[in-house]
Design a protein around this motif. Structure first.
Motif, mmCIF file in Angstrom:
data_model
loop_
_atom_site.group_PDB
_atom_site.id
_atom_site.type_symbol
_atom_site.label_atom_id
_atom_site.label_comp_id
_atom_site.label_asym_id
_atom_site.label_seq_id
_atom_site.Cartn_x
_atom_site.Cartn_y
_atom_site.Cartn_z
ATOM 1 N N VAL A 1 -9.351 0.656 11.133
ATOM 2 C CA VAL A 1 -9.061 -0.522 11.956
ATOM 3 C C VAL A 1 -7.691 -0.347 12.609
ATOM 4 N N PRO A 2 -7.439 -1.005 13.747
ATOM 5 C CA PRO A 2 -6.130 -0.915 14.394
ATOM 6 C C PRO A 2 -5.025 -1.457 13.482
ATOM 7 N N CYS A 3 -3.909 -0.756 13.437
ATOM 8 C CA CYS A 3 -2.799 -1.135 12.561
ATOM 9 C C CYS A 3 -1.474 -1.008 13.306
ATOM 10 N N VAL A 4 -0.537 -1.893 12.985
ATOM 11 C CA VAL A 4 0.813 -1.820 13.539
ATOM 12 C C VAL A 4 1.821 -1.953 12.415
ATOM 13 N N LEU A 5 2.754 -1.007 12.344
ATOM 14 C CA LEU A 5 3.861 -1.081 11.408
ATOM 15 C C LEU A 5 4.968 -1.887 12.064
ATOM 16 N N VAL A 6 5.432 -2.932 11.387
ATOM 17 C CA VAL A 6 6.483 -3.795 11.915
ATOM 18 C C VAL A 6 7.781 -3.472 11.172
ATOM 19 N N THR A 7 8.790 -3.066 11.899
ATOM 20 C CA THR A 7 10.136 -2.679 11.451
ATOM 21 C C THR A 7 10.230 -1.225 10.988
ATOM 22 N N ASN A 8 9.128 -0.521 10.802
ATOM 23 C CA ASN A 8 9.168 0.901 10.456
ATOM 24 C C ASN A 8 8.384 1.709 11.485
ATOM 25 N N SER A 9 8.832 2.917 11.746
ATOM 26 C CA SER A 9 8.212 3.729 12.789
ATOM 27 C C SER A 9 6.974 4.474 12.287
ATOM 28 N N ALA A 10 5.942 4.517 13.150
ATOM 29 C CA ALA A 10 4.735 5.291 12.858
ATOM 30 C C ALA A 10 4.694 6.585 13.663
ATOM 31 N N GLU A 11 5.765 6.840 14.389
ATOM 32 C CA GLU A 11 5.794 8.034 15.230
ATOM 33 C C GLU A 11 5.642 9.281 14.368
ATOM 34 N N ASP A 12 4.852 10.218 14.848
ATOM 35 C CA ASP A 12 4.597 11.498 14.174
ATOM 36 C C ASP A 12 3.668 11.382 12.964
ATOM 37 N N LEU A 13 3.142 10.183 12.674
ATOM 38 C CA LEU A 13 2.171 10.096 11.584
ATOM 39 C C LEU A 13 0.847 10.745 11.982
ATOM 40 N N GLY A 14 0.525 10.703 13.272
ATOM 41 C CA GLY A 14 -0.651 11.414 13.752
ATOM 42 C C GLY A 14 -1.955 10.637 13.720
ATOM 43 N N PHE A 15 -1.888 9.295 13.618
ATOM 44 C CA PHE A 15 -3.105 8.473 13.609
ATOM 45 C C PHE A 15 -3.180 7.656 14.894
ATOM 46 N N ASP A 16 -4.286 7.787 15.636
ATOM 47 C CA ASP A 16 -4.424 7.054 16.890
ATOM 48 C C ASP A 16 -4.498 5.550 16.683
ATOM 49 N N ASN A 17 -4.951 5.130 15.509
ATOM 50 C CA ASN A 17 -5.109 3.691 15.265
ATOM 51 C C ASN A 17 -3.886 3.069 14.600
ATOM 52 N N GLU B 1 11.412 -10.841 19.250
ATOM 53 C CA GLU B 1 10.948 -9.680 20.017
ATOM 54 C C GLU B 1 10.076 -8.771 19.158
ATOM 55 N N LEU B 2 10.490 -8.549 17.911
ATOM 56 C CA LEU B 2 9.679 -7.733 17.004
ATOM 57 C C LEU B 2 8.278 -8.312 16.852
ATOM 58 N N ALA B 3 8.188 -9.623 16.624
ATOM 59 C CA ALA B 3 6.887 -10.265 16.433
ATOM 60 C C ALA B 3 6.064 -10.245 17.715
ATOM 61 N N ARG B 4 6.694 -10.602 18.828
ATOM 62 C CA ARG B 4 5.966 -10.672 20.103
ATOM 63 C C ARG B 4 5.378 -9.312 20.489
ATOM 64 N N GLU B 5 6.194 -8.268 20.396
ATOM 65 C CA GLU B 5 5.730 -6.935 20.771
ATOM 66 C C GLU B 5 4.666 -6.416 19.792
ATOM 67 N N SER B 6 4.806 -6.766 18.514
ATOM 68 C CA SER B 6 3.828 -6.331 17.521
ATOM 69 C C SER B 6 2.463 -6.957 17.775
ATOM 70 N N VAL B 7 2.447 -8.259 18.033
ATOM 71 C CA VAL B 7 1.180 -8.947 18.300
ATOM 72 C C VAL B 7 0.561 -8.437 19.595
ATOM 73 N N ARG B 8 1.383 -8.256 20.607
ATOM 74 C CA ARG B 8 0.878 -7.751 21.889
ATOM 75 C C ARG B 8 0.228 -6.381 21.706
ATOM 76 N N MET B 9 0.880 -5.515 20.933
ATOM 77 C CA MET B 9 0.338 -4.176 20.720
ATOM 78 C C MET B 9 -0.973 -4.213 19.944
ATOM 79 N N LEU B 10 -1.016 -4.987 18.855
ATOM 80 C CA LEU B 10 -2.225 -5.005 18.028
ATOM 81 C C LEU B 10 -3.404 -5.585 18.801
ATOM 82 N N LEU B 11 -3.195 -6.659 19.556
ATOM 83 C CA LEU B 11 -4.289 -7.252 20.327
ATOM 84 C C LEU B 11 -4.788 -6.276 21.390
ATOM 85 N N ASP B 12 -3.881 -5.535 21.979
ATOM 86 C CA ASP B 12 -4.273 -4.533 22.972
ATOM 87 C C ASP B 12 -5.126 -3.441 22.326
#
Length: 341
Positions: free
Chosen positions: A140-156, A300-311
């Motif tokens: 399922v789509p996932c978003v890490l809030v306050t920690n980076s997922a860069e380089d984890l290698g998962f498209d979701n 800003e953290l919350a707004r951008e996180s919700v925007r990303m997950l809904l997208d």
């Protein structure tokens, strides 16, 4: 042919049941692309909505799970409230799942998905090792809030974070610019906390850039992000470094405990020890003295996180990696050293 259901429409359109339900009921924001595709499938099969739309909506709940690592993190408590409001405004429901700071957030997600997979998941507090070891089974789509997922290698998996390393470097540089040289650092477990490691590296960079020696074995104390560990950790630092004149604390909640420990030793902030913290929770502005802190922009953290997950949920886009701003909030806990000890 059997009667079409919302699940059938979702399967053929490529969108979730919750998104289909919102389009049919006109009950929440959905992208034009999603509306167009779902309407195409509805027209193709001449699908007709059950007249009891309210009942239908209740039968197709669309949930977003929030997995919160750490039960004493006041920043997360504030973020959860903002996230929940924004999730519900977007027409989704939110469920909260709290685990201990030493718990495994990926294992928690696996358990949640095993019973009734949510539309998406927010992770507040995470460790890269947990994702590297066990995340591949979660789709399922996932978003890490306050920690980076860069380089984890998962498209979701995407992330929205403050640059912890830069902010911590700025914090220690501030103490050095005031003239402090005997500086301690009080923070998280670098092996378990991504934020702890990132902020530790930022502090190290500041010491190195200014050619100021920093011995972690003596000048760094780790613990949980809690008032209690802030208190005990500060006492340990005072025992090891009686000459210290300043401390950088990696979380406001720890700083509150540190303030009490300094006072209990008969010392004053900032006259004897300057203190600079991290997070920007509202409580830091009600302590005596008010704590100077590196503020993360929670809205800003919350707004951008919700925007990303809904997208990710509604438009099937892969996760991306965004950074939000930080700033230093002035307080009453800083001053130049009166006299190095």
């Amino acid at each position: 042919m059997a009667r079409m259901t919302i699940k059938d429409i979702a399967r053929e359109s490529g969108y979730s049941s919750g998104t289909v339900s919102r389009v049919l009921n006109e009950s929440g924001p959905v992208s034009e692309q999603a509306v167009r595709r779902i309407r195409e499938v509805v027209d193709k099969y001449h699908f007709q909505l059950n007249t009891n739309a309210k009942f239908l909506k209740q039968q197709t709940p669309e949930g977003i799970a929030l997995i919160i690592r750490g039960t004493n993190n006041l920043l997360f408590a504030s973020l959860v409230e903002i996230l929940q409001n924004q999730i519900e405004e977007a027409g989704y429901s939110a469920s909260m799942h709290y685990i201990d700071e030493s718990g495994n957030e990926v294992e928690e997600a696996q358990e949640i998905c095993k019973h009734q997979p949510p539309e998406g998941i927010f992770f507040l507090g995470s460790t890269r090792q947990n994702f590297q070891k066990g995340f591949s089974g979660i789709d399922v789509p996932c978003v890490l809030v306050t920690n980076s997922a860069e380089d984890l290698g998962f498209d979701n998996v995407g992330s929205v974070t403050t640059n912890d390393t830069q902010a911590a470097q700025f914090a220690v540089q501030t103490l050095l610019s005031l003239g402090h040289r005997n500086i301690a650092v009080l923070g998280g477990d670098r092996t378990r906390s991504q934020a702890g490691m990132s902020r530790f590296l930022g502090a190290q960079y500041a010491f190195f850039d200014n050619s100021v020696p920093f011995d972690p074995a003596r000048s760094y104390q780790q613990g949980m992000f809690s008032v209690e560990d802030g208190y005990e950790g500060m006492l340990s630092l005072l025992d090891r470094m009686p000459e210290l004149t300043a401390v950088f604390v990696m979380a406001d909640v720890m700083a509150i405990g540190a303030l009490r420990a300094i006072r209990d030793r008969g010392l004053r902030v900032p006259e004897d020890i300057s203190l600079l913290s991290f997070d920007g929770i509202s409580l830091a502005q009600y302590t005596v003295p008010r704590i100077a802190t590196m503020c993360q922009d929670q809205e800003e953290l919350a707004r951008e996180s919700v925007r990303m997950l809904l997208d990710m949920i509604e438009n099937k886009v892969p996760g991306s990696f965004r950074e939000t701003s930080f700033r230093m909030q002035e307080g009453e806990s800083l001053m130049p050293p009166v006299l190095e000890k």
